[in-house]
Design a protein around this motif. Structure first.
Motif, PDB file in Angstrom:
ATOM      1  N   GLU A   1       7.719 -25.662  -4.088  1.00 37.32           N
ATOM      2  CA  GLU A   1       6.726 -25.853  -5.150  1.00 37.32           C
ATOM      3  C   GLU A   1       7.325 -26.516  -6.378  1.00 37.32           C
ATOM      4  O   GLU A   1       6.704 -27.370  -7.016  1.00 37.32           O
ATOM      5  CB  GLU A   1       6.157 -24.512  -5.587  1.00 37.32           C
ATOM      6  CG  GLU A   1       5.155 -23.870  -4.690  1.00 37.32           C
ATOM      7  CD  GLU A   1       4.671 -22.572  -5.305  1.00 37.32           C
ATOM      8  OE1 GLU A   1       3.611 -22.585  -5.941  1.00 37.32           O
ATOM      9  OE2 GLU A   1       5.364 -21.551  -5.155  1.00 37.32           O
TER      10      GLU A   1
ATOM     11  N   GLU B   1      -2.921 -28.133  -0.797  1.00 43.90           N
ATOM     12  CA  GLU B   1      -1.576 -28.611  -0.477  1.00 43.90           C
ATOM     13  C   GLU B   1      -0.521 -27.832  -1.258  1.00 43.90           C
ATOM     14  O   GLU B   1       0.511 -27.433  -0.710  1.00 43.90           O
ATOM     15  CB  GLU B   1      -1.459 -30.111  -0.787  1.00 43.90           C
ATOM     16  CG  GLU B   1      -2.336 -31.009   0.069  1.00 43.90           C
ATOM     17  CD  GLU B   1      -3.791 -31.014  -0.371  1.00 43.90           C
ATOM     18  OE1 GLU B   1      -4.640 -31.477   0.423  1.00 43.90           O
ATOM     19  OE2 GLU B   1      -4.082 -30.555  -1.504  1.00 43.90           O
TER      20      GLU B   1
ATOM     21  N   ALA C   1      -0.116 -24.299   0.096  1.00 45.39           N
ATOM     22  CA  ALA C   1       0.736 -24.242   1.289  1.00 45.39           C
ATOM     23  C   ALA C   1       2.206 -24.177   0.899  1.00 45.39           C
ATOM     24  O   ALA C   1       2.996 -23.444   1.518  1.00 45.39           O
ATOM     25  CB  ALA C   1       0.469 -25.467   2.170  1.00 45.39           C
TER      26      ALA C   1
ATOM     27  N   SER D   1      -4.208 -26.594  -5.626  1.00 48.90           N
ATOM     28  CA  SER D   1      -4.806 -27.373  -4.554  1.00 48.90           C
ATOM     29  C   SER D   1      -4.387 -26.756  -3.221  1.00 48.90           C
ATOM     30  O   SER D   1      -3.393 -26.017  -3.151  1.00 48.90           O
ATOM     31  CB  SER D   1      -4.318 -28.818  -4.615  1.00 48.90           C
ATOM     32  OG  SER D   1      -2.937 -28.883  -4.288  1.00 48.90           O
TER      33      SER D   1
ATOM     34  N   ASP E   1      -3.926 -20.460   3.218  1.00 46.97           N
ATOM     35  CA  ASP E   1      -3.726 -21.441   2.152  1.00 46.97           C
ATOM     36  C   ASP E   1      -4.961 -21.498   1.254  1.00 46.97           C
ATOM     37  O   ASP E   1      -4.845 -21.580   0.021  1.00 46.97           O
ATOM     38  CB  ASP E   1      -3.459 -22.829   2.732  1.00 46.97           C
ATOM     39  CG  ASP E   1      -2.134 -22.929   3.459  1.00 46.97           C
ATOM     40  OD1 ASP E   1      -1.326 -21.984   3.365  1.00 46.97           O
ATOM     41  OD2 ASP E   1      -1.903 -23.970   4.111  1.00 46.97           O
TER      42      ASP E   1
END
Length: 275
Positions: A63, A137, A140, A135, A125
């Protein structure tokens, strides 16, 4: 103009070599939009003065990597997963053994206690995205844990105490952040600070944070800055506030971050008087 931080502190003959450690969510990043643009002037000033900026977060290394790149932090390390790991940029190791062990111990708890805790490993997710505002993405990446498990607690204080006691018997510790209760096998943001300072040849730390899991980092630094956050668990009054070594911003998030860092850089004595 390049800022000069090679001055000796008054009466001590010590060279002040600054380094900044900062939490992300609610501190450098806006609580709602995860935006750091309001802190751009202070970030530019730190870069001009060649002062390392160390990102210290409960986020995973995956991240943090895009933000680290966007901030142009080069080879400076990051403190990931609430201090459970210190990672250098470009490190692509994907050892999840500690996380899988942690999940196993969590799932072995008595059902009445286990049912009150919903960790990222229990979520999809999409659920993490909904809870955090990330988001899909980014959610995740948030679930790509290697060392720790953030989650939401749904029980009362008594059940929470029993939950934490049962995990502590297995070597698992817990820290309350602004939003999540995070489980790990130890390691703290503060615990990572000393090694990073030694590696980078720095002797004077500024730390910024907004949540209870930042307290040790704030108290370890020469100067601690509590960033106002109206959305999460509050940091109680700290001993360092009496002497002025720890201060609180009046503005929230990156706005407060920007104001406080620029104030310190403009007035070196604010730091030196507490070394």
């Amino acid at each position: 103009m390049r800022l000069m931080w090679s001055q000796k502190t008054q009466g001590m003959g010590r060279q002040v070599k600054l380094i900044v450690f900062t939490d992300l969510d609610g501190t450098l990043l806006d609580h709602a939009r995860y935006d750091w643009s309001a802190a751009r002037p202070a970030l530019t000033a730190l870069r001009a003065a060649d002062i390392p900026l160390i990102l210290a977060s409960s986020k995973t290394a995956a991240e943090i990597a895009p933000l680290h790149a966007a901030l142009e932090l080069g080879e400076w390390p990051v403190i990931a997963e609430n201090g459970a790991a210190r990672v250098r940029p470009g490190d692509t190791r994907d050892d999840r053994s500690a996380y899988l062990r942690l999940r196993g111990l969590l799932n072995a708890l008595p059902v009445p206690l286990r049912a009150l805790y919903r960790g990222f490993g229990d979520m999809t997710d999409a659920e993490v995205a909904r809870i955090t505002g990330l988001s899909p993405e980014a959610a995740a990446l948030a679930r790509a844990r290697q060392h720790s498990e953030p989650g939401l607690w749904a029980g009362d204080d008594s059940a929470r105490d029993a939950f934490l006691a049962a995990l502590a018997e297995q070597g698992v510790s817990a820290r309350q952040g602004g939003r999540f209760l995070t489980l790990s096998f130890g390691g703290t943001k503060a615990g990572q600070m000393g090694a990073i300072m030694q590696d980078l040849g720095r002797n004077t730390a500024i730390a910024l944070g907004d949540a209870p899991n930042d307290i040790e980092m704030l108290e370890t630094a020469a100067r601690g800055i509590i960033i106002r956050n109206d959305h999460g668990a509050a940091i109680p009054p700290l001993a360092g506030e009496t002497s002025g070594r720890i201060v609180r911003s009046t503005e929230p998030g990156p706005h407060g971050w920007n104001t406080e860092i620029l104030a310190l850089l403009a007035r070196p004595g604010l730091i030196e008087e507490h070394i």
